[in-house]
Design a protein around this motif. Structure first.
Motif, PDB file in Angstrom:
ATOM      1  N   LYS A 152       0.801  -1.106   0.019  1.00 21.39           N
ATOM      2  CA  LYS A 152      -0.072   0.139   0.142  1.00 21.39           C
ATOM      3  C   LYS A 152       0.715   1.262   0.086  1.00 21.39           C
ATOM      4  CE  LYS A 152      -4.169  -1.947   2.094  1.00 21.39           C
ATOM      5  NZ  LYS A 152      -4.764  -1.874   3.318  1.00 21.39           N
ATOM      6  N   GLU A 153       1.899   1.154   0.639  1.00 23.73           N
ATOM      7  CA  GLU A 153       2.998   2.315   0.507  1.00 23.73           C
ATOM      8  C   GLU A 153       3.422   2.728  -0.693  1.00 23.73           C
ATOM      9  OE1 GLU A 153       5.865   1.344   3.616  1.00 23.73           O
ATOM     10  OE2 GLU A 153       4.760   1.859   5.224  1.00 23.73           O
ATOM     11  N   LEU A 154       3.501   1.700  -1.500  1.00 28.56           N
ATOM     12  CA  LEU A 154       3.832   1.845  -3.199  1.00 28.56           C
ATOM     13  C   LEU A 154       2.584   1.953  -4.113  1.00 28.56           C
ATOM     14  CD1 LEU A 154       6.558  -0.937  -2.962  1.00 28.56           C
ATOM     15  CD2 LEU A 154       6.961   1.676  -3.144  1.00 28.56           C
ATOM     16  N   GLY A 155       1.497   1.998  -3.258  1.00 28.17           N
ATOM     17  CA  GLY A 155       0.250   2.155  -4.174  1.00 28.17           C
ATOM     18  C   GLY A 155      -0.192   0.820  -4.808  1.00 28.17           C
ATOM     19  N   VAL A 156       0.123  -0.069  -4.078  1.00 25.20           N
ATOM     20  CA  VAL A 156      -0.134  -1.655  -4.629  1.00 25.20           C
ATOM     21  C   VAL A 156      -1.085  -2.282  -4.021  1.00 25.20           C
ATOM     22  CG1 VAL A 156       0.947  -3.765  -5.303  1.00 25.20           C
ATOM     23  CG2 VAL A 156       2.020  -1.585  -5.767  1.00 25.20           C
ATOM     24  N   THR A 157      -1.958  -2.943  -4.465  1.00 22.30           N
ATOM     25  CA  THR A 157      -3.313  -3.615  -3.767  1.00 22.30           C
ATOM     26  C   THR A 157      -2.907  -5.049  -4.000  1.00 22.30           C
ATOM     27  OG1 THR A 157      -4.830  -1.839  -3.847  1.00 22.30           O
ATOM     28  CG2 THR A 157      -5.531  -3.939  -3.230  1.00 22.30           C
ATOM     29  N   PRO A 195      -4.297  -0.632 -14.515  1.00 20.80           N
ATOM     30  CA  PRO A 195      -3.691   0.218 -13.882  1.00 20.80           C
ATOM     31  C   PRO A 195      -3.254  -0.535 -12.454  1.00 20.80           C
ATOM     32  CG  PRO A 195      -5.948   0.893 -14.040  1.00 20.80           C
ATOM     33  CD  PRO A 195      -5.463   0.022 -14.963  1.00 20.80           C
ATOM     34  N   ARG A 196      -3.860  -1.622 -12.023  1.00 18.56           N
ATOM     35  CA  ARG A 196      -3.692  -2.270 -10.778  1.00 18.56           C
ATOM     36  C   ARG A 196      -2.512  -3.314 -10.981  1.00 18.56           C
ATOM     37  NH1 ARG A 196      -6.626  -0.591  -6.556  1.00 18.56           N
ATOM     38  NH2 ARG A 196      -8.498   0.417  -6.880  1.00 18.56           N
ATOM     39  N   ASN A 197      -2.113  -3.718 -12.149  1.00 19.94           N
ATOM     40  CA  ASN A 197      -1.103  -4.524 -12.372  1.00 19.94           C
ATOM     41  C   ASN A 197       0.309  -4.038 -11.719  1.00 19.94           C
ATOM     42  OD1 ASN A 197      -2.583  -6.486 -13.572  1.00 19.94           O
ATOM     43  ND2 ASN A 197      -1.924  -5.666 -15.710  1.00 19.94           N
ATOM     44  N   VAL A 198       1.081  -4.882 -11.000  1.00 19.65           N
ATOM     45  CA  VAL A 198       2.356  -4.503 -10.577  1.00 19.65           C
ATOM     46  C   VAL A 198       3.614  -4.747 -11.712  1.00 19.65           C
ATOM     47  CG1 VAL A 198       3.688  -4.626  -8.496  1.00 19.65           C
ATOM     48  CG2 VAL A 198       1.312  -4.641  -8.318  1.00 19.65           C
ATOM     49  N   ILE A 199       4.229  -4.074 -12.054  1.00 19.03           N
ATOM     50  CA  ILE A 199       5.135  -4.324 -12.911  1.00 19.03           C
ATOM     51  C   ILE A 199       6.502  -3.956 -12.565  1.00 19.03           C
ATOM     52  CG2 ILE A 199       6.122  -4.154 -15.203  1.00 19.03           C
ATOM     53  CD1 ILE A 199       3.083  -3.488 -16.215  1.00 19.03           C
ATOM     54  N   CYS A 200       7.361  -4.843 -12.387  1.00 18.93           N
ATOM     55  CA  CYS A 200       8.631  -4.893 -11.643  1.00 18.93           C
ATOM     56  C   CYS A 200       9.871  -5.267 -12.220  1.00 18.93           C
ATOM     57  CB  CYS A 200       8.718  -5.554 -10.119  1.00 18.93           C
ATOM     58  SG  CYS A 200      10.307  -5.420  -9.217  1.00 18.93           S
ATOM     59  N   PRO A 201      10.459  -4.286 -13.191  1.00 16.01           N
ATOM     60  CA  PRO A 201      11.665  -4.729 -13.674  1.00 16.01           C
ATOM     61  C   PRO A 201      12.827  -5.014 -12.889  1.00 16.01           C
ATOM     62  CG  PRO A 201      11.038  -2.721 -14.529  1.00 16.01           C
ATOM     63  CD  PRO A 201      10.299  -2.988 -13.272  1.00 16.01           C
ATOM     64  N   GLN A 202      13.588  -6.300 -13.197  1.00 21.04           N
ATOM     65  CA  GLN A 202      14.484  -7.002 -12.451  1.00 21.04           C
ATOM     66  C   GLN A 202      15.679  -7.453 -13.121  1.00 21.04           C
ATOM     67  OE1 GLN A 202      11.628 -10.216 -10.817  1.00 21.04           O
ATOM     68  NE2 GLN A 202      12.420  -9.156  -8.799  1.00 21.04           N
TER      69      GLN A 202
END
Length: 387
Positions: A152-157, A195-202
């Motif tokens: 939630k601190e990152l705007g992620v549900t 918009p609610r997808n969490v996309i994390c480049p690694q």
């Protein structure tokens, strides 16, 4: 950040306008200059400029009264409405004043761009931490509230995320690996655009996606929609000369399910590589292989050797293996299998009978066929791990 950027601001703007440029901090100390020996000295005109938040001219007579100061034009540098330093252009004031606004805006633009980049990097690191926390989640430790709070601190549900996708770039043409990777990330953001997808480049040219479905549906519906999206993504990137594998985890309904989905996607990517699979690799299609992979190394090597002893070392081993594994996909449709393997139906039957003769395992007997399939898979996994 400003101190790190000051030298680059001074040198890049000096190159553009062909004049001497220096940058000071809020105390008037030079922190960037095209003449590096001036860094660390005091620039008196900057103090007044910053206090009054407006440009100021230093003529030749004024400059003589201030040690180490040259005639020129000095302007304040603002960052999000706050004066944080100054920039000064040396030369005849009437000549360099016309460069003032250009240099000031260039410095402020460079600072904003750097702030944006650093903010993105900080967010990416925080997202990577979140991904690893989900991967290591153990329901018995009751950490779900802390992980959800971190999200939630990152705007992620996270509670809305129903599956995990991992994309890995394998090869590319005509571009550097970094440029190709950025193309992959852009295409991925476009394909998984909710918009609610969490996309994390690694690292290692990978991207992890926590997927929120566009519309409600069963777990099978969610997985099928993701597989179709992934296939389109792979095809679009292939057209751009970029080869990507996409692994899809099991569907999830809670934090524990999301952790399993992430771990299963990673396992699918790893097993897919060991089994020479490519394109879209779904965990639901590798359940049996994943179970076999959990066997102790010694046990699986012993079983594979014992089962395939009659085939090992033969020049046609790979031919026999590929024929059998192809046949396992449709064991009651010999014509279809023969067509897919580009051989005559009678040739398929001949090879299966040869496998029976050499191994003592009957491909038409379910238990024997399973043992053969498991032995071939375990041997493939072991050989790739050793390689």
């Amino acid at each position: 950040m400003f101190k790190k950027m000051a030298q680059r601001i001074a040198e890049s703007t000096s190159e553009v306008i062909g004049r001497g440029v220096l940058v000071t901090d809020e105390n008037g100390i030079v922190i960037g200059c095209n003449v590096r020996k001036r860094v660390g000295t005091f620039h008196e005109p900057s103090i007044k400029v910053m206090q009054e938040n407006k440009p100021s001219v230093t003529d030749r007579e004024e400059a003589k009264k201030m040690p180490g100061v040259y005639p020129g034009y000095t302007l304040p540098i603002q960052f999000f409405g706050k004066v944080i330093g100054s920039v000064s252009i040396s030369g005849i004031p009437e000549e360099v004043e016309r460069f003032g606004l250009l240099v000031q805006k260039q410095a402020e633009i460079m600072l904003r761009e750097q702030a944006f980049l650093e903010s993105n990097l900080i967010r990416e690191r925080a997202l990577r931490d979140l991904v690893e926390n989900v991967a290591s989640y153990d329901g018995s430790q009751g950490m779900s509230e802390l992980i959800n709070m971190q999200g939630k601190e990152l705007g992620v549900t996270l509670s809305r995320c129903k599956s995990v996708v991992i994309a890995e770039m394998k090869s590319w043409k005509d571009e550097s690996s970094e440029n190709a990777y950025q193309v992959m990330v852009r295409e991925l953001r476009s394909a998984f655009s909710h918009p609610r997808n969490v996309i994390c480049p690694q690292r290692n040219r990978r991207v992890t996606v926590f997927v929120t479905p566009h519309r409600p549906g069963t777990n099978d519906d969610v997985t099928l929609n993701i597989e179709n999206t992934a296939k389109s993504l792979v095809e679009n990137l292939e057209a751009k000369g970029i080869t990507v594998d996409v692994a899809i985890g099991f569907p999830a309904n809670d934090m524990n399910g999301l952790a399993i989905s992430l771990r299963s996607a990673r396992d699918a990517m790893r097993l897919g590589g060991l089994l020479k699979m490519n394109g879209v690799i779904s965990a639901r299609n590798l359940t049996s292989e994943a179970l076999l992979d959990m066997l102790p190394v010694g046990k699986r090597e012993e079983f594979a050797h014992r089962t395939l002893a009659g085939l090992e070392g033969r020049s046609d081993y790979e031919e026999m293996r590929d024929t059998f594994l192809g046949w396992c996909e449709s064991p009651f449709a010999s014509g279809e299998v023969a067509e897919r393997l580009s051989m005559h139906r009678n040739s398929l039957q001949y090879r299966l009978k040869k496998i029976r003769a050499l191994t003592g395992k009957d491909p038409w007997n379910f238990k024997d066929a399973f043992e053969l399939w498991a032995a071939f898979v375990l041997k493939n996994i072991s050989e790739e791990n050793q390689g």
